[in-house]
Enzyme design. Structure first.
Site, short mmCIF file in Angstrom:
data_model
loop_
_atom_site.label_atom_id
_atom_site.label_comp_id
_atom_site.label_asym_id
_atom_site.label_seq_id
_atom_site.Cartn_x
_atom_site.Cartn_y
_atom_site.Cartn_z
CG ASP A 153 42.27 58.57 16.08
OD1 ASP A 153 42.65 58.08 17.17
OD2 ASP A 153 42.29 57.94 15.01
CD GLU A 211 45.97 57.77 27.73
OE1 GLU A 211 47.02 57.11 27.91
OE2 GLU A 211 45.32 58.31 28.64
#
Ligand code: GH3
Ligand code: MG
Ligand code: MG
Ligand code: MG
Length: 302
Positions: free
Chosen positions: A197, A223
């Site tokens: 994260d 992502e």
């Protein structure tokens, strides 16, 4: 109180419309209101007030009731057809139960008796600013990706459609970049999901800070990030993509005691007139796939 200061600050960004027929009263409150609001518009009767609404799109309305040409409540009635939620404050010298009833039925937010107490009017305006600020925050949250603070996919699609419409109207250019973090699964596997994260946030910040203010940067998926570059040729977009690639490859994310380096692969393409949004992103995706196949940490053109 923090909220109070935030509401005051927010009120300073809003447009207030003040409708009052008596010149002395109007002049007296004009300066007072101008200090509280971002922009103050005044009108002398309901008809002028309605016209001002069409022209200036105020955020909050303050109106007297008894006025020539069109009275305040007639104006409110017309306004509510156009906008059911705009905060309206009614000021009146007449403590008539009938006015109060009509005001309530028209969804007036507050009814203040004349002579108006400045503090009371100020507090009422702050209450309205508070409601509007909360509404703005809820609306903004629906457009933003919580983790990265970038535009979410829904917002990106909305911006994409707006840019497509503009492109077809004005035959301008729209370039698209899709960036995907390389071997991101390994980051999660080696350092944990929270470290992943942190990397996502750092990559997002790097992308967003290396583009122009008119460019749009969003989180496209897990992502994957997308950038929409208005009025940018394919050649220029390739330069931007290369700059982003280098920028990401030179950052280090710090998570606990680990220093994590990542790279991104990028696909670049354009939305051409007559092309569907999906068609254009598919082409950019294919270029991105080639960048992955070609060894990652590189840019490929659709
Ligand atoms: P490639 O270079 O081919 O892109 O490999 P990759 O490992 O980046 O791609 P893959 O699609 O195999 O894995 C993407 C990973 O991204 C898997 C998924 O768990 C992770 N991911 C997606 N969203 C998030 C998130 O919000 N936080 C974290 N920590 N991981 C996420
Ligand atoms: Mg009057
Ligand atoms: Mg991916
Ligand atoms: Mg990836």
């Amino acid at each position: 109180m923090i909220t109070d200061t935030q509401d005051q600050e927010y009120l300073k960004t809003l447009t207030v419309l003040y409708v009052e027929d008596e010149e002395d009263t109007r002049e007296q409150f004009k300066q007072f209101l101008a200090r509280l609001a971002g922009r103050l518009i005044t009108a002398e009767n309901g008809a002028e007030g309605l016209a001002a609404c069409h022209e200036h799109h105020p955020d909050i309305i303050i109106t007297d009731i008894q006025m020539p040409v069109m009275d305040g409540l007639e104006m409110v009635q017309e306004l509510r057809i156009l906008d059911a939620s705009i905060p309206i404050i009614v000021l009146t010298a007449f403590e008539q139960i009938d006015y109060l009833k009509r005001s309530i039925n028209l969804g007036v937010n507050k009814y203040l008796s004349k002579p108006v107490n400045g503090f009371e009017l100020r507090d009422t305006l702050l209450d309205c600013a508070h409601i509007l600020r909360e509404k703005m925050l809820v609306e903004a949250a629906a457009r933003i990706d919580l983790l990265t603070g970038l535009a979410n996919r829904r917002e990106i699609m909305a911006r994409f459609h707006a840019e497509k419409a503009r492109l077809e109207r004005n035959s301008t250019l729209l370039s698209i970049i899709i960036a995907d973090i390389d071997h991101f699964k390994r980051v999660n596997d080696s350092f944990g999901h929270l470290a992943g994260d942190q990397v996502l946030k750092d990559v997002a910040t790097t992308l967003a800070s290396n583009i122009r203010a008119v460019d749009i940067c969003g989180r496209w998926g897990g992502e994957e990030f997308i950038l929409l570059l208005p009025e940018t040729s394919l050649d220029d977009a390739v330069l931007v993509a290369e700059k982003l690639r280098v920028a990401v490859s030179s950052i280090t994310s710090i998570w606990k005691n680990s220093a994590i380096r990542t790279t991104i692969s990028l696909g670049v393409g354009m939305l051409l007139p007559g092309m569907d949004i999906e068609e254009s992103t598919d082409l950019v995706d294919k270029a991105l796939y080639r960048a992955k196949k070609g060894g990652r940490n590189r840019v490929e053109v659709a």
